[in-house]
Design a protein around this motif. Structure first.
Motif, PDB file in Angstrom:
ATOM      1  N   ALA A 136     -39.182  24.278 -31.886  1.00  0.00           N
ATOM      2  CA  ALA A 136     -40.071  24.753 -32.886  1.00  0.00           C
ATOM      3  C   ALA A 136     -41.595  23.338 -33.126  1.00  0.00           C
ATOM      4  CB  ALA A 136     -39.813  24.926 -34.189  1.00  0.00           C
ATOM      5  N   THR A 137     -41.078  22.456 -32.903  1.00  0.00           N
ATOM      6  CA  THR A 137     -41.758  20.959 -33.134  1.00  0.00           C
ATOM      7  C   THR A 137     -41.692  20.089 -31.930  1.00  0.00           C
ATOM      8  OG1 THR A 137     -41.164  19.509 -34.533  1.00  0.00           O
ATOM      9  CG2 THR A 137     -42.173  21.785 -36.004  1.00  0.00           C
ATOM     10  N   ARG A 138     -42.849  19.257 -32.119  1.00  0.00           N
ATOM     11  CA  ARG A 138     -42.738  17.948 -31.388  1.00  0.00           C
ATOM     12  C   ARG A 138     -41.641  16.998 -31.219  1.00  0.00           C
ATOM     13  NH1 ARG A 138     -47.783  19.928 -31.377  1.00  0.00           N
ATOM     14  NH2 ARG A 138     -48.935  20.427 -29.614  1.00  0.00           N
ATOM     15  N   THR A 139     -41.385  17.048 -32.328  1.00  0.00           N
ATOM     16  CA  THR A 139     -40.275  15.510 -33.158  1.00  0.00           C
ATOM     17  C   THR A 139     -39.394  16.536 -32.875  1.00  0.00           C
ATOM     18  OG1 THR A 139     -42.073  14.909 -34.890  1.00  0.00           O
ATOM     19  CG2 THR A 139     -39.662  14.219 -35.442  1.00  0.00           C
ATOM     20  N   CYS A 159     -32.675  23.493 -26.230  1.00  0.00           N
ATOM     21  CA  CYS A 159     -32.734  24.172 -27.048  1.00  0.00           C
ATOM     22  C   CYS A 159     -32.773  23.468 -28.547  1.00  0.00           C
ATOM     23  CB  CYS A 159     -33.214  25.656 -26.643  1.00  0.00           C
ATOM     24  SG  CYS A 159     -34.049  26.451 -27.957  1.00  0.00           S
ATOM     25  N   PHE A 160     -33.414  22.875 -29.339  1.00  0.00           N
ATOM     26  CA  PHE A 160     -32.561  22.653 -30.268  1.00  0.00           C
ATOM     27  C   PHE A 160     -32.258  23.740 -31.266  1.00  0.00           C
ATOM     28  CE2 PHE A 160     -32.889  20.477 -34.591  1.00  0.00           C
ATOM     29  CZ  PHE A 160     -32.708  19.592 -34.133  1.00  0.00           C
ATOM     30  N   PRO A 161     -31.072  24.424 -31.759  1.00  0.00           N
ATOM     31  CA  PRO A 161     -30.476  25.752 -32.372  1.00  0.00           C
ATOM     32  C   PRO A 161     -31.990  25.055 -33.672  1.00  0.00           C
ATOM     33  CG  PRO A 161     -29.673  23.504 -33.350  1.00  0.00           C
ATOM     34  CD  PRO A 161     -30.276  23.098 -31.583  1.00  0.00           C
ATOM     35  N   THR A 162     -31.134  27.151 -34.623  1.00  0.00           N
ATOM     36  CA  THR A 162     -32.545  27.251 -35.333  1.00  0.00           C
ATOM     37  C   THR A 162     -31.468  27.012 -36.558  1.00  0.00           C
ATOM     38  OG1 THR A 162     -31.997  29.812 -34.546  1.00  0.00           O
ATOM     39  CG2 THR A 162     -34.706  28.409 -33.933  1.00  0.00           C
ATOM     40  N   THR A 220     -44.207  14.141 -39.790  1.00  0.00           N
ATOM     41  CA  THR A 220     -43.205  14.228 -39.544  1.00  0.00           C
ATOM     42  C   THR A 220     -41.962  14.935 -40.231  1.00  0.00           C
ATOM     43  OG1 THR A 220     -43.553  11.699 -38.438  1.00  0.00           O
ATOM     44  CG2 THR A 220     -41.153  12.069 -38.724  1.00  0.00           C
ATOM     45  N   VAL A 221     -41.837  14.282 -41.620  1.00  0.00           N
ATOM     46  CA  VAL A 221     -41.180  14.821 -41.848  1.00  0.00           C
ATOM     47  C   VAL A 221     -40.595  16.575 -42.273  1.00  0.00           C
ATOM     48  CG1 VAL A 221     -39.186  15.587 -44.678  1.00  0.00           C
ATOM     49  CG2 VAL A 221     -40.470  13.253 -43.923  1.00  0.00           C
ATOM     50  N   LEU A 222     -42.167  16.888 -42.270  1.00  0.00           N
ATOM     51  CA  LEU A 222     -42.171  18.527 -42.215  1.00  0.00           C
ATOM     52  C   LEU A 222     -42.020  18.499 -40.583  1.00  0.00           C
ATOM     53  CD1 LEU A 222     -45.777  19.161 -43.807  1.00  0.00           C
ATOM     54  CD2 LEU A 222     -43.581  19.416 -44.814  1.00  0.00           C
ATOM     55  N   GLU A 223     -42.307  18.349 -39.425  1.00  0.00           N
ATOM     56  CA  GLU A 223     -41.474  18.792 -38.586  1.00  0.00           C
ATOM     57  C   GLU A 223     -40.249  18.759 -37.921  1.00  0.00           C
ATOM     58  OE1 GLU A 223     -43.653  17.776 -34.954  1.00  0.00           O
ATOM     59  OE2 GLU A 223     -45.012  19.141 -35.543  1.00  0.00           O
ATOM     60  N   LEU A 224     -39.842  17.570 -38.837  1.00  0.00           N
ATOM     61  CA  LEU A 224     -38.102  18.036 -38.880  1.00  0.00           C
ATOM     62  C   LEU A 224     -37.190  19.207 -40.026  1.00  0.00           C
ATOM     63  CD1 LEU A 224     -37.056  14.236 -39.731  1.00  0.00           C
ATOM     64  CD2 LEU A 224     -36.653  14.943 -37.397  1.00  0.00           C
ATOM     65  N   ARG A 225     -38.486  19.806 -40.684  1.00  0.00           N
ATOM     66  CA  ARG A 225     -38.255  20.924 -41.187  1.00  0.00           C
ATOM     67  C   ARG A 225     -38.358  21.853 -40.825  1.00  0.00           C
ATOM     68  NH1 ARG A 225     -39.199  19.316 -47.350  1.00  0.00           N
ATOM     69  NH2 ARG A 225     -38.425  17.212 -47.638  1.00  0.00           N
ATOM     70  N   GLY A 226     -39.263  22.162 -38.803  1.00  0.00           N
ATOM     71  CA  GLY A 226     -39.765  22.846 -38.498  1.00  0.00           C
ATOM     72  C   GLY A 226     -40.951  23.307 -38.273  1.00  0.00           C
ATOM     73  N   ILE A 227     -41.555  22.993 -39.639  1.00  0.00           N
ATOM     74  CA  ILE A 227     -42.822  23.343 -39.631  1.00  0.00           C
ATOM     75  C   ILE A 227     -43.896  22.690 -38.250  1.00  0.00           C
ATOM     76  CG2 ILE A 227     -45.341  23.464 -41.411  1.00  0.00           C
ATOM     77  CD1 ILE A 227     -43.021  23.552 -43.573  1.00  0.00           C
ATOM     78  N   ASN A 228     -44.677  22.772 -37.598  1.00  0.00           N
ATOM     79  CA  ASN A 228     -45.163  22.234 -36.224  1.00  0.00           C
ATOM     80  C   ASN A 228     -47.146  21.893 -37.207  1.00  0.00           C
ATOM     81  OD1 ASN A 228     -46.359  21.417 -33.851  1.00  0.00           O
ATOM     82  ND2 ASN A 228     -46.250  23.116 -33.335  1.00  0.00           N
TER      83      ASN A 228
END
Length: 421
Positions: A136-139, A159-162, A220-228
């Protein structure tokens, strides 16, 4: 969804495309002047450490491996081929490096299937193997790409799992230092706070991260949480200085050879300057002798030459660099390196200050300068580096870097040219 395409062992793979005999054999690519190993095929990794000087590789290992000089002309050309192929099948692509690019997969109902097909097409059309990570995000796409490359079960696409439970399991497997954009210094500071894994960072307090580190790490933390929320523009900001330098093939005190090198460095720096749409206000020139040769006289001068007005014109930058060289060069010293740094860079569109009393800075002259530089850049991009260059630039063997193991400069651009009858 976002995908990250990463070419596997890119430099070695490029060499194998045109020399199939290297397939399956340990290959190492050497740095400038054939100094150290800067790229390795999978077969070489157990035998030679990254960065090992070539002369330190034991002779019994050297007999089993193939070492090649860096062929950046070939690698740049193959990079363009790979991502031109990707563009045919994915409209929105963001180049990240010579062997990596992000692709946007919004609109694809089966992103995994599309990327599996894309991987096969790139291999078929270019000969370069790639791995693709989807998330979902670049990270997260970076982490997914790492899994795709290291775990053969996924056949190069992952594909990274959701699902949260699966996501937690994966994030716990990655050290915080493995996360895109987290350098080893930041990783050490995070570990002091008890943040050791990607999952630990996922759970970190956003306010604390921003206060102790930066807004970039907070994103970066937000990206790990799936927020682009990280764009490439956030990472690829224009450079404040541009350095172009290189060691000579051998020690030299020949002024003509050094002038040739400085001309090339200044010209390349100006080209980089135009590419990021900046102008420079000053030019720094430096020379270096070999500090590891104490029996030789040592002299490491540098000088800054201000430009009359901020410019990206190669002619003015080369002239300033040559003027600087004349002021610092002294005979009797053997130099091992020279370089040019462009200083006090400003964004071209927002920087219009010029010299009121100089004809070259008139609107007409500036327009002519821009058109000339654009023409030179366009031709060199199409036909190859230094196809068109300013008078006086002649890359002589006397100062050119050592590339004794260089493969041929295979090109794929000539098929685009019309036949001449």
């Amino acid at each position: 969804m976002i995908g990250l395409i990463d070419c596997n062992n890119f430099y070695a793979s490029c060499e194998r495309v045109f020399n199939p005999k290297l397939e399956g054999k340990p290959i190492g690519i050497l740095s400038n002047n054939d100094g150290c190993v800067i790229a390795r095929s999978n077969e070489l990794k157990p035998l030679v450490a990254m960065g090992m000087p070539a002369y330190q590789i034991p002779s019994h290992i050297q007999k089993k491996i193939t070492l090649l000089s860096s062929n950046y002309e070939l690698y740049g050309d193959m990079s363009q081929r790979v991502f031109d192929t990707v563009r045919h099948y994915t409209a929105d692509i963001e180049l990240y490096s010579i062997d990596e690019a992000f692709i946007h997969l919004n609109g694809f109902s089966h992103a995994l299937n599309h990327c599996q097909n894309l991987k096969a097409i790139v291999k078929r059309d270019t000969g370069i193997p790639v791995s693709i990570g989807i998330a979902a995000t670049r990270t997260l796409a970076k982490l997914a790409n790492h899994i795709a490359k290291k775990q053969p079960i996924h056949q190069g696409v992952y594909c990274f799992p959701t699902d949260l439970e699966e996501k937690i399991t994966i994030l716990k497997q990655f050290s915080v230092a493995d996360i895109w954009g987290v350098g080893w210094r930041i990783a050490q500071r995070l570990k002091v706070l008890g943040i050791h894994t990607a999952w630990d960072l996922y759970q970190a307090n956003l306010k604390q991260i921003r206060q102790l580190f930066s807004v970039v790490l907070e994103r970066t933390v937000l990206e790990l949480r799936g927020i682009n929320c990280i764009e490439l523009d956030d990472l690829h900001t224009a450079k404040k200085n541009i350095m172009t330098s290189r060691s000579f093939g051998h020690l030299t005190n020949n002024l003509f050879d050094i002038q040739e090198a400085i001309r090339v460095h200044a010209s390349r720096g100006a080209e980089k300057l135009r590419k990021q749409k900046s102008v420079a206000n000053a030019v720094l020139v430096f020379l270096k002798t070999n500090r590891f040769r104490p029996e030789l006289a040592q002299y490491n001068p540098s000088v800054v030459v201000p430009l009359l007005s901020a410019s990206d014109d190669s002619r003015f930058i080369i002239h300033a660099a040559q003027k600087g060289l004349q002021s610092i060069y002294k005979p009797g010293f053997l130099f091992m390196k020279s370089g040019v740094m462009l200083l006090d860079l400003k964004t071209k569109d927002n920087y219009c200050q010029s010299d009121l009393f100089t004809a070259e800075t008139s609107a007409t002259e500036k327009h002519k300068s821009e058109q000339l530089m654009k023409t030179i850049d366009d031709i060199n991009q199409k036909m190859g580096k230094n196809t068109i260059h300013l008078g006086g630039i002649r890359q002589t063997a006397a100062w050119q870097i050592k590339r004794e193991r260089l493969s041929q400069r295979y090109t794929t651009r000539w098929d685009e040219l019309p036949l001449v009858k």
